[in-house]
Design a protein around this motif. Structure first.
Motif, short mmCIF file in Angstrom:
data_model
loop_
_atom_site.label_atom_id
_atom_site.label_comp_id
_atom_site.label_asym_id
_atom_site.label_seq_id
_atom_site.Cartn_x
_atom_site.Cartn_y
_atom_site.Cartn_z
N ARG A 122 -24.59 -34.64 1.45
CA ARG A 122 -24.01 -34.13 0.21
C ARG A 122 -24.94 -33.10 -0.43
NH1 ARG A 122 -22.79 -38.66 -2.02
NH2 ARG A 122 -24.82 -39.01 -2.95
N ARG A 162 -13.71 -35.74 -3.88
CA ARG A 162 -13.92 -37.12 -3.42
C ARG A 162 -14.56 -37.14 -2.04
NH1 ARG A 162 -9.18 -37.50 -6.04
NH2 ARG A 162 -7.90 -37.33 -4.17
N ALA A 163 -14.14 -36.22 -1.17
CA ALA A 163 -14.71 -36.16 0.18
C ALA A 163 -16.20 -35.81 0.11
CB ALA A 163 -13.96 -35.14 1.03
N GLN A 201 -18.19 -36.44 -2.43
CA GLN A 201 -18.86 -37.61 -3.01
C GLN A 201 -19.06 -38.72 -1.97
OE1 GLN A 201 -16.17 -38.42 -6.25
NE2 GLN A 201 -17.40 -37.25 -7.71
N ASP A 202 -18.20 -38.77 -0.98
CA ASP A 202 -18.28 -39.81 0.06
C ASP A 202 -19.33 -39.52 1.13
OD1 ASP A 202 -16.35 -41.33 -1.17
OD2 ASP A 202 -14.72 -40.64 0.13
N GLN A 255 -11.94 -35.48 6.59
CA GLN A 255 -11.36 -36.12 5.41
C GLN A 255 -10.34 -35.22 4.72
OE1 GLN A 255 -14.26 -37.76 2.76
NE2 GLN A 255 -15.38 -38.76 4.40
#
Length: 94
Positions: free
Chosen positions: A30, A20-21, A23-24, A71
């Protein structure tokens, strides 16, 4: 195996938090992180792949890794608290 009174991190939750980190992250961050650290590409290769200067790749990696660390560490703190609550609740059982 760690002693039962010691919190054990949930590997699935940690992996999920990491995904998730990633993807953020911003799209360039990314792409740089995934291509370098998951696909083993060099910074010049990533720059060529993305059509951007190597300097931008380096900046994206620096920022992306910093954001990931923040994160994931924040997530580990929450996971640690959850694990601690689990240990305490297990101690109360008869």
């Amino acid at each position: 195996m760690p002693p039962p009174d010691r919190p054990v991190p949930d590997l699935a939750a940690t992996c999920g938090a990491t995904v998730r980190a990633v993807q953020d992250l911003d799209p360039i961050e990314r792409a740089a992180v995934v291509l370098v650290y998951w696909h083993g590409r060099t910074q010049p290769q990533v720059a060529a792949d993305l059509g951007i200067p190597v300097k931008v790749v380096r900046r994206a990696l620096t920022r992306g890794l910093r954001r990931l660390a923040e994160q994931v560490l924040a997530g580990e703190s929450r996971l640690g608290e959850a694990a601690e609550r689990t240990v305490v609740s297990r101690r109360r059982r008869p």
